[in-house]
Design a protein around this motif. Structure first.
Motif, PDB file in Angstrom:
ATOM      1  N   MET A  45      17.522 104.826  28.150  1.00  0.00           N
ATOM      2  CA  MET A  45      17.352 104.001  26.954  1.00  0.00           C
ATOM      3  C   MET A  45      15.950 103.425  26.862  1.00  0.00           C
ATOM      4  O   MET A  45      15.618 102.759  25.872  1.00  0.00           O
ATOM      5  N   CYS A 103      17.598 101.152  15.615  1.00  0.00           N
ATOM      6  CA  CYS A 103      16.683 101.360  16.734  1.00  0.00           C
ATOM      7  C   CYS A 103      17.188 102.291  17.830  1.00  0.00           C
ATOM      8  O   CYS A 103      16.437 102.605  18.763  1.00  0.00           O
ATOM      9  N   GLY A 104      18.423 102.721  17.755  1.00  0.00           N
ATOM     10  CA  GLY A 104      18.996 103.451  18.885  1.00  0.00           C
ATOM     11  C   GLY A 104      19.047 104.956  18.704  1.00  0.00           C
ATOM     12  O   GLY A 104      18.472 105.519  17.762  1.00  0.00           O
ATOM     13  N   ALA A 129      22.192  99.107  21.324  1.00  0.00           N
ATOM     14  CA  ALA A 129      21.495  99.865  20.286  1.00  0.00           C
ATOM     15  C   ALA A 129      22.248  99.708  18.968  1.00  0.00           C
ATOM     16  O   ALA A 129      23.402  99.246  18.935  1.00  0.00           O
ATOM     17  N   CYS A 130      21.590 100.100  17.898  1.00  0.00           N
ATOM     18  CA  CYS A 130      22.205 100.083  16.572  1.00  0.00           C
ATOM     19  C   CYS A 130      21.581 101.200  15.745  1.00  0.00           C
ATOM     20  O   CYS A 130      20.644 101.877  16.201  1.00  0.00           O
ATOM     21  N   ARG A 142      19.792 110.877  23.168  1.00  0.00           N
ATOM     22  CA  ARG A 142      19.796 110.067  24.392  1.00  0.00           C
ATOM     23  C   ARG A 142      19.984 111.007  25.577  1.00  0.00           C
ATOM     24  O   ARG A 142      20.977 111.735  25.654  1.00  0.00           O
ATOM     25  N   ARG A 145      16.944  98.231  31.643  1.00  0.00           N
ATOM     26  CA  ARG A 145      16.684  99.215  30.588  1.00  0.00           C
ATOM     27  C   ARG A 145      15.498 100.138  30.891  1.00  0.00           C
ATOM     28  O   ARG A 145      15.597 101.352  30.665  1.00  0.00           O
ATOM     29  N   CYS A 169      19.004  93.600  17.728  1.00  0.00           N
ATOM     30  CA  CYS A 169      19.490  93.970  19.063  1.00  0.00           C
ATOM     31  C   CYS A 169      18.828  93.123  20.138  1.00  0.00           C
ATOM     32  O   CYS A 169      19.478  92.718  21.113  1.00  0.00           O
ATOM     33  N   HIS A 212      27.010  97.571  13.061  1.00  0.00           N
ATOM     34  CA  HIS A 212      27.303  98.743  13.890  1.00  0.00           C
ATOM     35  C   HIS A 212      28.296  99.695  13.215  1.00  0.00           C
ATOM     36  O   HIS A 212      28.760 100.642  13.842  1.00  0.00           O
ATOM     37  N   MET A 270      14.122  97.995  21.252  1.00  0.00           N
ATOM     38  CA  MET A 270      15.140  97.269  20.504  1.00  0.00           C
ATOM     39  C   MET A 270      14.569  96.672  19.219  1.00  0.00           C
ATOM     40  O   MET A 270      13.451  96.147  19.202  1.00  0.00           O
ATOM     41  N   PHE A 300      13.894 103.800  23.646  1.00  0.00           N
ATOM     42  CA  PHE A 300      14.394 103.233  22.394  1.00  0.00           C
ATOM     43  C   PHE A 300      14.111 101.728  22.366  1.00  0.00           C
ATOM     44  O   PHE A 300      14.936 100.921  22.825  1.00  0.00           O
ATOM     45  N   PRO A 309      22.267  99.498  27.515  1.00  0.00           N
ATOM     46  CA  PRO A 309      22.294 100.551  26.498  1.00  0.00           C
ATOM     47  C   PRO A 309      22.392 100.027  25.065  1.00  0.00           C
ATOM     48  O   PRO A 309      22.608 100.810  24.138  1.00  0.00           O
TER      49      PRO A 309
END
Length: 773
Positions: free
Chosen positions: A165, A196-197, A192-193, A371, A160, A174, A135, A170, A168, A190
């Motif tokens: 979100m 993928c986010g 995410a990284c 987002r 989710r 994640c 992250h 995962m 998006f 929420p």
């Protein structure tokens, strides 16, 4: 609910099983992982799921184990959870052998609560700045202990797919954290990284991406004096270097904000202490998960530009509360303006495309992300006053956590709020859901914001208003909107009665009668005049006007509110006659023909509605002493006058100006004469301001003493925007008890019109109960 099995009978049974329902803020705060791990620790088998009612647990095990489990659920919930009720019913043992988290269900009446957005937690902050963590440098790092909640959710149960979100998917890493009960991201919606986010992007005012590393580009632009629009949790911020006077002036020009103070964001508490005084309580508030803007006293002699907060000795400060903010502060700046992303008093911008149109004339560049913000939510604003946290704007971090009020079952009641600092309230089964800050309704965009936010709230709670309470002012936009809401009953509510009821409800005293000291700028009275310095008696059903400030004409109506010198002329001519007219010529002769017009308005009574507002009295005195003759934001004159008060033991010794009370009317004639006399004698403005504040306090004390003697009431509720004055707030809480009164102040909603909707809802509920039950 049935009692848990006890004693020999429990041991004979061997195993017991209960269906447990946990109500409150229990979704989106890591409650299911908490239950999962607690159940395993206690040897409990069964399951847990999110449902409309809250979190539902199927718990089976030895009686003592189940008892320990339930005690821990109530006593040691996750830090962001708020458990309002734990109920259970016995079920036949089913022979469960493990414990699992199962899919959420809907369908039943929604009782679960959406949690508010909260600031970045220490664990996520550490990961965001750890080069070895996946992250690292990611602007949207979050877990069950922090991040967006209310601003991304569409409906309950909080999962989710029902948030922004959902678009998006995962990545494997994640997904592994999300499904691992031992991980703090277990079922963090929420999560995410960078793989993928959501992603951040810097674009110019035309929406064209700016090549290069976004952080370094932002730092270079800010160093050049450019203005950025930054997309945060609940909307856009407008950002510039807080030390660059040219950038500050340009932001004020473009935003149409002549003098209203800017909020700033500081890198850390050490930076805050460099510029402002910070006591332990203020530090705790500043660093809390709610992360509000906190009004702090500035240190004298600092190098802060006066353009940040013209005419004020205070500054609104907050700390970074998202990874995006923290990453911006890894550069050369330790203090940035972080003000609401809107023009003047229009709603906060939240959509990327609309932000280009709405803020394109203000911001040079946009730092946005992909987002979606579902629910607009401005920053909350708070101050520590006399050792109490007072909310001046209740929004991000607090919304949509309800205010508990002791009302019973009945219809869903809507309090639609006022015209300024608007919020609305949905009251359901003793829970008052007060909305985020909506703001001013004097534009079509404000009306649309109120209506769309109300629809979102109703969808989120799966309810519709059946009873509506609204302000009796015939021209308020909020009142017109209230008449369009499909409802079975509608009730007009007088403005200052709503303030009294709001304070009573805020303290859980909806059945109590009290003396209300309601001081504000204006509110429409049943007699068709403008009220605002009101000593009333009553409860959440009805009220009686006991005493009030003598009305004075406002030449030009709203024009006098924007030009306090006009109100000062009205006070001079009303109370001092020819001497007052000469004083008006000497002090305000520079207004030339406009002064002559004002004189004629007052002489003929043309377009000069009478007002007994406390705010207008403050306006007059502020203009007389030269502090503020033109007001560009609500309460400016009163705020700037209040900044001059000597808030120490010596200030209380400076005495008061004369005033009188006859037949329920408080006359400020002697007060105005005393202020003029002190001006002519060359008395320092700070002394005049302090004596005036002492006089207002003494007016209140004497009026309350008389009303208390006549009614037998010994409880006093303080409400209205004037009570956000630190000096008056502290001195009233000190002196009224000396006269034998219990003093109630707001605790969970603002004393200003941001808390009005709570009072409207409770009054409407009481009137419905009287008519229909």
């Amino acid at each position: 609910m049935v009692p848990l099995a006890q004693g020999n009978r429990a041991s004979e049974m061997g195993r017991v099983r209960y269906r447990v329902v946990v109500r409150g803020t229990v979704q989106g705060v890591g409650f299911r992982p908490f239950i999962y791990n607690l159940a395993r620790d206690c040897g409990i088998a069964g399951s847990v799921l999110n449902a409309g009612q809250g979190v539902i647990v199927d718990a089976e095990g030895a009686p003592d184990a189940v008892r320990r489990f339930l005690e821990a659920v109530r006593a040691h919930p996750p830090r962001l959870a708020r458990v309002d009720e734990v109920s259970w019913e016995a079920l036949p043992p089913a022979g469960h052998t493990g414990f699992e988290i199962i899919a959420s269900t809907g369908g039943a009446e929604i009782e679960a609560l959406v949690p508010p957005d909260v600031g970045l937690c220490p664990d996520c902050a550490r990961e965001t700045f750890d080069p070895q963590d996946r992250h690292y440098g990611y602007p949207f790092t979050n877990c069950t202990n922090c991040g967006p909640r209310f601003t991304i959710v569409r409906e309950l149960p909080y999962d989710r797919p029902k948030t922004s979100m959902a678009v998006f998917p995962m990545c494997p890493d994640c997904a592994r954290e999300y499904h691992d009960p031992a991980d703090r991201r277990f079922h963090a919606q929420p999560v995410a990284c960078p793989v993928c986010g959501p992603a951040v992007e810097l674009v110019d005012a035309g929406g064209k991406p700016v090549p290069g590393e976004w952080r370094r580009n932002c730092w270079d632009l800010l160093a050049e004096g450019r203005i950025l629009a930054l997309k945060s949790l609940g909307g856009f911020h407008l950002v510039c270097d807080a030390q660059n006077r040219d950038a500050l002036r340009e932001l004020r020009r473009r935003k149409g904000r002549d003098a209203k103070p800017f909020a700033v964001m500081a890198r850390d508490p050490a930076v805050v202490e460099r510029y402002c005084h910070l006591n332990d309580q203020e530090r705790e508030l500043l660093t809390s998960p709610e992360a509000p803007i906190v009004i702090l006293k500035r240190r004298p002699g600092t190098d802060l530009p006066p353009e940040l907060a013209p005419g004020l000795k205070t500054l609104g400060v907050m700390l970074p509360y998202t990874p995006l903010h923290f990453l911006v502060f890894t550069g050369p700046f330790d203090l940035l303006v972080m003000t609401s992303g809107n023009y003047s008093e229009l709603p906060l911008a939240k959509e990327n495309v609309r932000a280009l149109a709405e803020l394109g004339g203000i911001a040079d560049y946009f730092l946005w992300h992909n987002r979606e913000i579902v629910n607009r939510c401005d920053d909350s604003l708070a101050a520590v006053m006399d050792g109490e946290v007072q909310l001046l704007r209740r929004s991000r971090g607090w919304v949509p956590v309800p205010v508990r009020v002791p009302t019973g079952d009945g219809p869903v009641v809507l309090g639609i709020g006022g015209e300024m600092k608007n919020t609305f309230c949905l009251l359901k089964k003793g829970r008052a859901f007060v909305s985020q800050h909506i703001g001013e309704l004097d534009h079509l965009e404000g009306e649309e914001n109120l209506f769309s936010s109300l629809l979102n709230f109703q969808r989120l709670l799966d309810i519709e208003a059946e009873v509506v309470g609204y302000d009796m002012h015939p021209d308020y936009r909020s009142s017109r909107l209230a008449r369009k809401v499909p409802a079975e009953k509608r009730y007009e509510v007088q403005h200052h009665h709503a303030h009294l009821a709001s304070c009573l409800a805020d303290n859980g005293l909806v059945d109590e009668r009290a003396i209300g000291v309601i001081l504000d700028g204006t509110g429409y009275g049943p007699d068709g005049t403008l009220w605002g310095f009101e000593i009333i008696s009553g409860d959440c059903l009805g009220f009686k006007r006991e005493m009030h400030l003598a009305p004075v004409p406002l030449p030009g109506g709203e024009a006098a509110v924007r030009s306090p010198w006009r109100t000062a002329v009205a006070y001079l001519l009303t109370y001092l006659g020819e001497d007052g007219d000469r004083t008006a010529g000497r002090l305000f002769g520079g207004h030339g023909l406009e002064l002559d017009v004002v004189r004629r308005m007052l002489a003929k009574g043309f377009n000069a509605p009478p007002s007994s507002g406390c705010g207008r009295l403050f306006d007059a005195v502020a203009a007389l002493v030269g502090v503020c003759t033109r007001s560009t934001y609500e309460g400016q004159a009163a705020i700037e006058l209040g900044e001059l008060v000597r808030d120490d033991a010596e200030g209380a010794k400076l005495g008061v100006y004369p005033f009188s009370i006859e037949e329920g009317t408080i006359s400020a004639a002697g007060t105005v004469a005393g202020v003029v006399e002190d001006l002519e004698r060359g008395v320092p403005v700070e002394t005049i301001a302090t004596r005036f504040h002492n006089t207002v306090l003494e007016m209140v004390r004497e009026a309350v003493r008389r009303v208390g003697a006549a009614t037998g009431l010994r409880t006093v509720a303080l409400s209205g925007g004037t009570w956000q004055n630190r000096y008056l707030f502290r001195r009233a809480r000190e002196t009224l008890p000396l006269d034998g009164f219990r003093v109630l102040t707001h605790r969970q909603v603002p004393a200003n019109d941001g808390g009005l909707c709570l009072g409207q809802a409770v009054i409407a509920y009481r009137r419905w109960s009287k008519e229909c039950v």
